[in-house]
Design a protein around this motif. Sequence first.
Motif, PDB file in Angstrom:
ATOM      1  N   MET A   1       0.844  -1.187   0.000  1.00 13.23           N
ATOM      2  CA  MET A   1       0.000   0.000   0.000  1.00 13.23           C
ATOM      3  C   MET A   1       0.888   1.250   0.000  1.00 13.23           C
ATOM      4  O   MET A   1       1.877   1.324   0.716  1.00 13.23           O
ATOM      5  N   GLU A   5      -1.921   6.454   0.115  1.00 13.55           N
ATOM      6  CA  GLU A   5      -3.153   5.746   0.449  1.00 13.55           C
ATOM      7  C   GLU A   5      -3.299   5.582   1.959  1.00 13.55           C
ATOM      8  O   GLU A   5      -4.385   5.773   2.516  1.00 13.55           O
ATOM      9  N   ASN A   6      -2.218   5.238   2.624  1.00 12.76           N
ATOM     10  CA  ASN A   6      -2.250   5.132   4.087  1.00 12.76           C
ATOM     11  C   ASN A   6      -2.614   6.464   4.724  1.00 12.76           C
ATOM     12  O   ASN A   6      -3.412   6.528   5.672  1.00 12.76           O
ATOM     13  N   LYS A   9      -6.265   7.687   4.412  1.00 11.45           N
ATOM     14  CA  LYS A   9      -7.199   6.926   5.244  1.00 11.45           C
ATOM     15  C   LYS A   9      -7.218   7.403   6.689  1.00 11.45           C
ATOM     16  O   LYS A   9      -8.157   7.089   7.439  1.00 11.45           O
ATOM     17  N   ARG A 266      -9.157   9.254  -3.208  1.00 16.96           N
ATOM     18  CA  ARG A 266      -9.212   7.810  -3.443  1.00 16.96           C
ATOM     19  C   ARG A 266      -9.249   7.508  -4.940  1.00 16.96           C
ATOM     20  O   ARG A 266      -8.608   6.558  -5.413  1.00 16.96           O
ATOM     21  N   VAL A 269      -5.773   7.724  -6.490  1.00 17.76           N
ATOM     22  CA  VAL A 269      -4.967   6.541  -6.204  1.00 17.76           C
ATOM     23  C   VAL A 269      -5.433   5.355  -7.042  1.00 17.76           C
ATOM     24  O   VAL A 269      -4.617   4.589  -7.579  1.00 17.76           O
TER      25      VAL A 269
END
Length: 294
Positions: A1, A5-6, A9, A266, A269
Amino acid sequence: MSHVENELKSQPECWVRAAGEAAAHGDVLPAAGERVAVVGCGTSWFMAQAFAVLREQAGQGETDAFAASEFPHGRSYDRVVALTRSGTTTEVLDLLGRLKGRTHTVAITADPRTPVMEAADDVVVLDYADEKSVVQTRFATTALTLLRAHLGLHGDAVVADARTALAEPLPEGLVGCTQFTFLGRGWSVGLANEAALKMREASLAWTEAYPAMEYRHGPISVTTFGTATWMLGEAPEGLAQQVRDTGALWVGGKLDPLAELVRAQRLAVAVAAARGLDPDQPRHLTRSVVLTAP
């Protein structure tokens, strides 16, 4: 990942913390009635645009937003707020240096070990929202959340919407589109600009952004089968159907506009993954633009 993206979130938790800290920073953030300019570069400039509209709409005082390199030195302000994740961006530091001693400045940054700590008169550090990625997500939205909370415009529903934005699947067929347009109204125009920037940075996508009512004045001409138009906030009457009539995919903003930006992050990505790109390695970009004298 990927790092980005981490980091995207983690935004709901960052927003909760920033909102909880807003009162503690009230003495250095703009006071009601002050004439204020908010500056930044790239993503930070777009967050400045959003805050400027929110503050004026809240009746707090005249508020302008500028790219740091385009600040109008002939104007007088009570306070200048600089948004800078890295604390090292050349244009921001140069501007703060020029304003030193004549206009009160406040910097909102993620890194307390950088030159901005000395360049600004006051500093708000959001180190928990700092990022490893070049592509900004959580620092920008956390800084804006702090400023929204300072205005009394943040609530639990915003965080709930962010969690929904992270949990729900993206609209079917969206990732496969060839062109993306983001629209906003009022404060969400800045968010639309930022959504488009995220798409360009992370996925090299053909992306545009406009005030929603301006979309009919030319930009809609590129809208067709295989393109997508995404509204952040409430759409002007009739626009959704007009877009659908072109054959394009219409994405209506059903959440708080800042949470809609999380959905757009999102998407950036996801499109990068579909195209075999690494969103942590955006083409030609670095975490901070630091210029050297010729």
